[in-house]
Motif scaffolding. Structure first.
Motif, mmCIF file in Angstrom:
data_model
loop_
_atom_site.group_PDB
_atom_site.id
_atom_site.type_symbol
_atom_site.label_atom_id
_atom_site.label_comp_id
_atom_site.label_asym_id
_atom_site.label_seq_id
_atom_site.Cartn_x
_atom_site.Cartn_y
_atom_site.Cartn_z
ATOM 1 N N HIS A 3 0.952 -1.250 0.019
ATOM 2 C CA HIS A 3 0.118 0.054 -0.070
ATOM 3 C C HIS A 3 0.855 1.191 0.034
ATOM 4 O O HIS A 3 2.074 1.265 0.523
ATOM 5 N N SER A 4 0.178 2.434 -0.421
ATOM 6 C CA SER A 4 0.998 3.610 -0.339
ATOM 7 C C SER A 4 0.941 4.464 1.056
ATOM 8 O O SER A 4 1.790 5.233 0.818
ATOM 9 N N ASP A 5 -0.050 4.267 1.573
ATOM 10 C CA ASP A 5 -0.208 5.083 2.860
ATOM 11 C C ASP A 5 0.727 4.283 4.114
ATOM 12 O O ASP A 5 0.432 3.267 4.432
ATOM 13 N N PRO A 6 1.667 5.264 4.649
ATOM 14 C CA PRO A 6 2.233 4.539 5.734
ATOM 15 C C PRO A 6 1.585 4.375 7.012
ATOM 16 O O PRO A 6 2.015 3.200 7.487
ATOM 17 N N GLN A 7 0.203 4.687 7.227
ATOM 18 C CA GLN A 7 -0.336 4.163 8.424
ATOM 19 C C GLN A 7 -0.856 2.927 7.970
ATOM 20 O O GLN A 7 -1.059 2.018 8.970
ATOM 21 N N VAL A 8 -1.529 2.714 6.949
ATOM 22 C CA VAL A 8 -1.956 1.296 6.313
ATOM 23 C C VAL A 8 -0.810 0.146 6.644
ATOM 24 O O VAL A 8 -1.086 -0.574 7.114
ATOM 25 N N ILE A 9 0.557 0.780 6.101
ATOM 26 C CA ILE A 9 1.540 -0.401 6.077
ATOM 27 C C ILE A 9 1.920 -0.607 7.505
ATOM 28 O O ILE A 9 2.007 -1.552 7.931
ATOM 29 N N SER A 10 1.955 0.321 8.743
ATOM 30 C CA SER A 10 2.261 0.486 9.779
ATOM 31 C C SER A 10 1.220 -0.573 10.523
ATOM 32 O O SER A 10 2.013 -1.689 11.224
ATOM 33 N N ASN A 11 0.026 -0.454 10.292
ATOM 34 C CA ASN A 11 -0.939 -1.189 11.122
ATOM 35 C C ASN A 11 -1.055 -2.668 10.441
ATOM 36 O O ASN A 11 -1.453 -3.662 11.160
ATOM 37 N N THR A 12 -0.745 -2.851 9.335
ATOM 38 C CA THR A 12 -0.469 -4.210 8.611
ATOM 39 C C THR A 12 0.654 -4.939 9.159
ATOM 40 O O THR A 12 0.514 -6.088 9.546
ATOM 41 N N CYS A 13 1.739 -4.123 9.379
ATOM 42 C CA CYS A 13 2.884 -4.818 10.024
ATOM 43 C C CYS A 13 2.698 -5.395 11.247
ATOM 44 O O CYS A 13 2.980 -6.345 12.053
ATOM 45 N N TRP A 14 1.923 -4.476 12.222
ATOM 46 C CA TRP A 14 1.746 -4.826 13.319
ATOM 47 C C TRP A 14 0.495 -5.955 13.480
ATOM 48 O O TRP A 14 0.909 -6.800 14.432
ATOM 49 N N ALA A 15 -0.237 -6.151 12.837
ATOM 50 C CA ALA A 15 -1.042 -7.195 12.525
ATOM 51 C C ALA A 15 -0.381 -8.663 12.263
ATOM 52 O O ALA A 15 -0.594 -9.655 12.890
ATOM 53 N N LEU A 16 0.494 -8.458 11.281
ATOM 54 C CA LEU A 16 1.285 -9.607 11.037
ATOM 55 C C LEU A 16 2.440 -10.167 12.197
ATOM 56 O O LEU A 16 2.632 -11.133 12.250
ATOM 57 N N SER A 17 2.930 -9.016 12.928
ATOM 58 C CA SER A 17 3.776 -9.069 13.982
ATOM 59 C C SER A 17 3.012 -10.098 15.394
ATOM 60 O O SER A 17 3.542 -10.989 15.796
ATOM 61 N N TYR A 18 1.730 -9.770 15.377
ATOM 62 C CA TYR A 18 0.883 -10.607 16.382
ATOM 63 C C TYR A 18 0.762 -11.696 15.866
ATOM 64 O O TYR A 18 0.740 -12.807 16.589
ATOM 65 N N LEU A 19 0.127 -11.949 14.662
ATOM 66 C CA LEU A 19 0.117 -13.253 13.904
ATOM 67 C C LEU A 19 1.238 -14.194 14.085
ATOM 68 O O LEU A 19 1.413 -15.382 14.175
ATOM 69 N N THR A 20 2.317 -13.631 13.792
ATOM 70 C CA THR A 20 3.545 -14.459 13.917
ATOM 71 C C THR A 20 4.226 -14.672 15.296
ATOM 72 O O THR A 20 5.089 -15.738 15.419
ATOM 73 N N ASP A 21 3.607 -14.151 16.392
ATOM 74 C CA ASP A 21 4.222 -14.169 17.890
ATOM 75 C C ASP A 21 3.243 -15.497 18.066
ATOM 76 O O ASP A 21 2.570 -15.463 19.232
ATOM 77 N N GLY A 22 3.572 -16.805 17.534
ATOM 78 C CA GLY A 22 2.739 -17.893 17.987
ATOM 79 C C GLY A 22 3.282 -18.893 17.743
ATOM 80 O O GLY A 22 4.742 -19.054 17.467
ATOM 81 N N SER A 23 2.909 -20.339 17.545
ATOM 82 C CA SER A 23 3.299 -21.409 17.097
ATOM 83 C C SER A 23 4.077 -21.352 15.778
ATOM 84 O O SER A 23 4.076 -20.547 14.913
ATOM 85 N N ASN A 24 4.936 -22.325 15.652
ATOM 86 C CA ASN A 24 5.682 -22.623 14.202
ATOM 87 C C ASN A 24 4.532 -22.780 13.205
ATOM 88 O O ASN A 24 4.888 -22.549 12.010
ATOM 89 N N GLU A 25 3.478 -23.567 13.493
ATOM 90 C CA GLU A 25 2.523 -23.807 12.403
ATOM 91 C C GLU A 25 1.805 -22.419 11.927
ATOM 92 O O GLU A 25 1.609 -22.169 10.758
#
Length: 518
Positions: A256-278
């Motif tokens: 995306h071109s909007d920094p806030q959208v990118i930032s919130n997207t990265c936070w969402a993915l950081s929460y999702l990857t903070d879990g099991s290896n699966e």
């Protein structure tokens, strides 16, 4: 925007004998690090709640409720419940919205205590679908009530606001839709219980469909922020099956071109990857690394920090997942990250490196080939305690899992002087980390025939003096750890003689001293 924080002990001194079990422990099982990494670094991105305050245009808006009497919450409730005209009720809602949008002391608690919420929620029902101004004002009011205390937020759920707000996500009036998204984001951000209630109402497919349409950037910002709140928390984590449909879309939003959208997207993915290896594997297979690595080079820490978290979480997975990250060239970004001007960035980068060091000999060698050992040594010298801890963990992992040659490469940089110097730290956990590392180093050295050399180097770095001093430490754990190391590995002259070890000349270098014949 006003924010709320979610606040977000230790490894055994004994060395694990089973390699796979031990390496698993070196990575994400390091509880104290994963807890620390979840602490708020940017309140705006990490906050669960956001209140909507008035802008200049709103403050100029004339809302005259009743000039003949003082306007209170009770008079607002009386108007909304009475037989007043629709225009007067709408004006009343606008007045209430302005009260709750105040920059100072918004009376959220008073609104809840006045039992006005059932009246407000009624305006969200289908009988007002043709009166979207009412739904918009009420959704705004509920958004700001949900930005209050947990008790305030729970009160909205109690009166049945969630399904009605989710229904409004399909409103043809984009103002109503966007306000409903914001309110639901605040509710989901209150904690796992309310987050799960929102998820169970099948919100994710609706948010996905909204993002797939051509809508305003401000609406996209709110939708992705709400998605990030739906991904948050590990105690317990959200039901991953509810969030699976949004993962491909989140990866696409990294472009995306909007920094806030990118930032919130990265936070969402950081929460999702903070879990099991699966779960990490699902994120990997969606193509996340290819899309996110470019953000490890940006100056905007609102994007850089959550992007670094995502990559760090992937590296903290199993050996194959770590290899996948290394194959994508993750290590080439660490030079700049470990020298970054922002301490949180350096700390997270050192944490990422420590997880690579917890891998195979080949993965450790990759860090050496990328010339990261001098940068790691520099990080150990930095004054910030959190950075030093992460650097020490990386060193510990190399001491434990690295080959003799790899340990030699690190020690020849003179690492033992600052490393042993941290035994004098006033931070007890820092001292424990160094003691654990020394124990690992000496334990491995006793098995590979290099113990005498290692003992000499530690003694030259004043490590033995510090170990002996720690036997007077106020912490029983530190005393016992230090005493155990001295008793087991430093037995005075007799211990030195049993290795037929000859003291080096004063002009011998570390490289000469740390030479092994295998």
């Amino acid at each position: 925007m006003p924010t709320k924080k979610i606040s977000v002990n230790s490894r055994s001194f004994d060395v694990y004998q089973d390699r796979n079990k031990y390496y698993e422990g070196l990575r994400r099982k390091r509880i104290e690090v994963t807890v620390e990494l979840r602490k708020t670094l940017r309140n705006e991105q990490m906050s669960k709640h956001r209140n909507i305050v008035l802008n200049d245009n709103d403050e100029d808006e004339e809302v005259e409720f009743n000039p003949d009497q003082e306007t209170t919450i009770d008079t607002i409730k009386e108007c909304l419940m009475g037989n007043e005209s629709l225009s007067k009720k709408l004006n009343c809602l606008k007045y209430a919205r302005k009260m709750l949008s105040s920059r100072k002391c918004a009376p959220i608690d008073d609104f809840v205590k006045a039992d006005i919420l059932p009246v407000l929620v009624d305006f969200l029902t289908s009988k007002y679908d043709d009166k979207t101004d009412f739904q918009y004002e009420c959704a705004w009011i509920l958004t700001n009530i949900a930005s209050g205390s947990s008790e305030n937020t729970v009160s909205l759920v109690t009166v049945g606001a969630i399904p009605l707000l989710i229904k409004l996500l399909k409103s043809p009036d984009i103002r109503v839709m966007e306000q409903a998204v914001w309110a639901l984001g605040n509710i989901a951000g209150d904690g796992p219980k309310l987050r799960d209630i929102v998820l169970e109402n099948e919100i994710v497919p609706i948010l996905n469909s909204l993002l797939e349409k051509s809508i305003e950037v401000s609406a996209q910002q709110n939708i992705v922020w709400t998605l990030s709140n739906l991904c948050r928390s590990k105690t317990p984590p959200p039901n991953f099956s509810y969030l699976l449909p949004c993962i491909p879309l989140l990866v696409n939003l990294l472009n995306h071109s909007d920094p806030q959208v990118i930032s919130n997207t990265c936070w969402a993915l950081s929460y999702l990857t903070d879990g099991s290896n699966e779960k990490i594997q699902v994120i990997i297979e969606a193509g996340t690394l290819k899309a996110i690595l470019k953000y490890l080079e940006v100056d905007d820490t609102a994007i850089l920090i959550p992007a670094l978290r995502v990559v760090g979480n992937i590296v903290s997975g199993n050996d194959l997942q770590t290899k996948h990250a290394l194959d994508h060239g993750v290590l080439k970004y660490l030079h700049n990250l470990l020298n970054h001007k922002r301490i949180p960035v350096v700390k997270d980068a050192a944490w990422l490196l420590s997880n690579v060091m917890a891998g195979s000999v080949e993965q450790i060698q990759a860090t050496i080939d990328n010339n990261l050992l001098p940068v790691l040594a520099s990080a150990l010298h930095r004054g910030d305690l959190k950075v030093q801890k992460e650097a020490a963990w990386a060193i510990n992992n190399l001491f434990s899992g690295g080959s003799v040659t790899q340990k030699s490469a690190l020690i020849n940089l003179g690492i033992l002087d600052p490393y042993c110097g941290l035994l004098l730290s006033q931070d007890a956990r820092m001292v424990e980390i160094i003691l654990e590392g020394l124990n690992q180093l000496l334990e491995k050295a006793s098995n590979d025939g290099t113990l005498a050399n290692i003992c000499m180097l530690i003694e030259e770095a004043s490590g033995l003096d510090h170990l002996e001093a720690l036997q007077n430490h106020s912490s029983n754990k530190i005393y016992e750890m230090a005493f155990s190391i001295v008793e087991k590995y430093f037995q005075g002259e007799d211990e030195i003689n049993q290795f037929d070890f000859e003291l080096p000349s004063s002009n011998m270098s570390h490289s000469d001293l740390f030479s092994f014949d295998h």
